[in-house]
Write an enzyme that holds these catalytic residues in place. Structure first.
Site, PDB file in Angstrom:
ATOM      1  CG  HIS A  66      28.561 -39.261  14.790  1.00 41.04           C
ATOM      2  ND1 HIS A  66      27.792 -40.361  14.005  1.00 41.04           N
ATOM      3  CD2 HIS A  66      28.738 -38.460  13.491  1.00 41.04           C
ATOM      4  CE1 HIS A  66      27.858 -40.024  12.658  1.00 41.04           C
ATOM      5  NE2 HIS A  66      28.297 -39.055  12.359  1.00 41.04           N
ATOM      6  CG  HIS A  89      31.303 -35.211  10.002  1.00 39.85           C
ATOM      7  ND1 HIS A  89      31.562 -36.570   9.486  1.00 39.85           N
ATOM      8  CD2 HIS A  89      29.917 -35.713  10.394  1.00 39.85           C
ATOM      9  CE1 HIS A  89      30.396 -37.344   9.180  1.00 39.85           C
ATOM     10  NE2 HIS A  89      29.528 -36.933   9.987  1.00 39.85           N
ATOM     11  CG  PHE A  90      37.010 -32.656  14.082  1.00 33.47           C
ATOM     12  CD1 PHE A  90      36.323 -31.784  14.685  1.00 33.47           C
ATOM     13  CD2 PHE A  90      37.779 -33.458  14.872  1.00 33.47           C
ATOM     14  CE1 PHE A  90      36.033 -31.790  16.153  1.00 33.47           C
ATOM     15  CE2 PHE A  90      37.307 -33.599  16.130  1.00 33.47           C
ATOM     16  CZ  PHE A  90      36.804 -32.717  16.888  1.00 33.47           C
ATOM     17  NE  ARG A  91      32.653 -31.390   6.906  1.00 42.44           N
ATOM     18  CZ  ARG A  91      31.652 -32.350   6.850  1.00 42.44           C
ATOM     19  NH1 ARG A  91      32.050 -33.646   6.521  1.00 42.44           N
ATOM     20  NH2 ARG A  91      30.654 -31.899   6.976  1.00 42.44           N
ATOM     21  CG  ASN A 144      32.287 -38.045   6.420  1.00 43.63           C
ATOM     22  OD1 ASN A 144      32.964 -37.651   7.300  1.00 43.63           O
ATOM     23  ND2 ASN A 144      31.070 -37.654   5.845  1.00 43.63           N
ATOM     24  CE  LYS A 196      29.011 -43.608  10.033  1.00 38.72           C
ATOM     25  NZ  LYS A 196      28.984 -42.136   9.798  1.00 38.72           N
ATOM     26  CG  HIS A 237      24.654 -42.790   7.103  1.00 46.64           C
ATOM     27  ND1 HIS A 237      24.940 -41.598   7.231  1.00 46.64           N
ATOM     28  CD2 HIS A 237      23.610 -42.937   6.298  1.00 46.64           C
ATOM     29  CE1 HIS A 237      24.001 -40.924   6.605  1.00 46.64           C
ATOM     30  NE2 HIS A 237      23.272 -41.756   6.240  1.00 46.64           N
ATOM     31  CG  HIS A 263      23.205 -40.169  12.248  1.00 40.61           C
ATOM     32  ND1 HIS A 263      22.940 -40.945  11.421  1.00 40.61           N
ATOM     33  CD2 HIS A 263      24.549 -39.715  11.413  1.00 40.61           C
ATOM     34  CE1 HIS A 263      23.840 -41.129  10.546  1.00 40.61           C
ATOM     35  NE2 HIS A 263      24.720 -40.604  10.551  1.00 40.61           N
ATOM     36  CG  LEU A 310      21.112 -36.557   4.143  1.00 43.93           C
ATOM     37  CD1 LEU A 310      21.939 -37.008   3.050  1.00 43.93           C
ATOM     38  CD2 LEU A 310      19.579 -36.992   4.051  1.00 43.93           C
ATOM     39  CG  ASP A 352      25.841 -36.516  11.945  1.00 42.67           C
ATOM     40  OD1 ASP A 352      27.030 -36.495  11.413  1.00 42.67           O
ATOM     41  OD2 ASP A 352      24.891 -36.540  11.265  1.00 42.67           O
ATOM     42  CG  HIS A 376      28.415 -29.196   4.574  1.00 44.87           C
ATOM     43  ND1 HIS A 376      29.233 -29.818   3.752  1.00 44.87           N
ATOM     44  CD2 HIS A 376      27.692 -29.868   5.458  1.00 44.87           C
ATOM     45  CE1 HIS A 376      29.026 -30.958   3.853  1.00 44.87           C
ATOM     46  NE2 HIS A 376      28.315 -31.128   4.678  1.00 44.87           N
ATOM     47  CB  ALA A 424      23.332 -33.450   4.182  1.00 41.98           C
TER      48      ALA A 424
HETATM   49  O1  DOR Z   1      23.990 -34.688   7.342  1.00 39.43           O
HETATM   50  C1  DOR Z   1      25.166 -35.218   7.409  1.00 39.43           C
HETATM   51  N1  DOR Z   1      26.317 -34.716   7.154  1.00 39.43           N
HETATM   52  N2  DOR Z   1      24.850 -36.589   7.563  1.00 39.43           N
HETATM   53  C2  DOR Z   1      25.924 -37.532   7.314  1.00 39.43           C
HETATM   54  O2  DOR Z   1      25.722 -38.640   7.369  1.00 39.43           O
HETATM   55  C3  DOR Z   1      27.290 -36.794   6.950  1.00 39.43           C
HETATM   56  C4  DOR Z   1      27.607 -35.564   7.362  1.00 39.43           C
HETATM   57  C5  DOR Z   1      28.548 -34.834   6.551  1.00 39.43           C
HETATM   58  O3  DOR Z   1      29.621 -35.389   6.697  1.00 39.43           O
HETATM   59  O4  DOR Z   1      28.430 -33.629   6.146  1.00 39.43           O
HETATM   60 ZN    ZN Z   2      28.026 -37.969  10.610  1.00 37.40          ZN
END
Ligand code: DOR
Ligand code: ZN
Length: 346
Positions: free
Chosen positions: A13, A15-17, A41, A99, A136, A174, A219, A247, A251, A263
């Site tokens: 799990h 997130h690479f953006r 996402n 997802k 989620h 998560h 989150l 996860d 940011h 988050a």
């Molecule tokens: O804290 C989080 N950040 N929870 C998520 O479900 C998404 C993630 C994000 O993409 O920033």
């Molecule tokens: Zn996530």
């Protein structure tokens, strides 16, 4: 134990953006992990096989030369998901899973699903194909307390969904509660759960220790200590239902330290070390390889890595931040240290 050797782990799990952030963060995951399941996402989200294929290429272009790393893509489900494209993407090996973000549950979830039951035809097709559904798991409603969102989602949404679709395979992403851990084992081999480092390391007190700690805000939010203990027990149990999923969610500092902050915890630079410290504290290093390198591949149905890595017990400083364009990203333990250092990859 002064060193530990195990198969290269898999992060189920991440997130690479995209763009500059993607270029900056992918190397951290690629250095430590053989593969990763990549969350969709983005804005706009990755909703088609063609978008996933293009995104996969951008990720591969950011992998430093000489590293062996395989990103595995996921499809962001929406009210308009095209089942034919989803299944073709799975059949062709572009999508590893889909997802489900309940609308407005988290970052870029404004494109998420407003009526989960209305997606039943999609779930039927996924169950038939053996395609895993990743959730989620939070019920976002004004009358539900933020600390109860996970349990309410399990009771009100997921249990009925699993009854309607008795062969659907599911990953609770998560998990943060004892109820989430119990749910993952209740359905035998068709339900599994990922657990993040922050939910193993901390409970909700950490969010407010000496003041507000925005870099620990994620989150689902950190929960009470007894939930943290239940997650530690689950992760170190050796049960096949639990596996590593960081996860890691970068940011920019400006968006974390803000009046209305984002988050996410950026854990990629120290992810393996963070989990190792937890397993060490629980005297469960013998269970680490199952959690980090075997259980996830077994659930998804791909082979675990053949190569091994060795981490030695040696203090290692963690950079305070990572510069990206005109801002920076603060990692977990930034400015501090970790107890384990990556020594060699065989
Ligand atoms: O804290 C989080 N950040 N929870 C998520 O479900 C998404 C993630 C994000 O993409 O920033
Ligand atoms: Zn996530």
């Amino acid at each position: 134990m002064e060193s530990i050797t195990f198969r290269r782990p898999v992060d189920l799990h991440v997130h690479f953006r995209d763009g500059a952030i993607l270029d900056a963060v992918v190397p951290f995951t690629a250095r430590q992990f053989a593969r990763a399941i990549v969350m969709p996402n983005l804005s706009p989200p990755v909703t088609t096989a063609a978008m996933a294929q293009a995104y996969r290429q951008r990720i591969l272009a950011a992998v430093p030369d000489g590293l062996d790393f395989t990103p595995m893509m996921t499809c962001y489900l929406t009210d308009q998901t095209d089942v034919a494209d989803l299944l073709a993407g799975y059949r062709d090996g572009i999508f590893a899973a889909a997802k489900l973000y309940p609308a407005h549950a988290t970052t870029n979830a404004q494109f998420g699903v407003t009526s989960i039951a209305a997606l039943d035809p999609v779930f039927v097709a996924m169950a038939d194909a053996g395609m895993p559904l990743l959730t989620h798991g939070e019920l976002v409603r004004h009358d539900v307390d933020i600390f109860d969102r996970e349990q309410c989602f399990l009771d009100e949404v997921l249990a009925p969904l699993l009854e309607r679709h008795p062969t659907l395979r599911l990953v609770l992403e998560h998990i943060t509660t004892s109820e989430g851990a119990a749910f993952a084992t209740r359905y035998g081999s068709r339900v599994a759960a990922t657990i993040t480092p922050q939910h193993l390391l901390y409970n909700r007190n950490a969010l407010f220790e000496g003041g507000l700690r925005p870099h620990l805000y994620c989150l689902p939010i950190l929960k009470r200590q007894h939930h943290q203990s239940a997650l530690r027990a689950a992760a170190t149990s050796g049960l096949p239902n639990f596996f590593l999923g960081t996860d890691t969610a970068p940011h920019m500092r400006e968006l974390k330290e803000a009046a209305c902050g984002c988050a996410g915890v950026f854990s990629a630079p120290v992810a393996v070390q963070a989990y190792l410290s937890v397993f060490d504290q629980e005297a469960a290093l013998d269970k680490f390889e199952a959690f980090a390198a075997l259980n996830g591949p077994a659930f998804y149905g791909f082979a675990p890595a053949e190569r091994q890595v060795t981490y030695v017990r040696q203090l290692h400083a963690v950079e305070p931040s990572l510069s990206v364009e005109n801002d920076e990203i603060v990692p977990l333990f930034g400015g501090g240290s970790v107890d384990w250092t990556l020594r060699q990859q065989v």
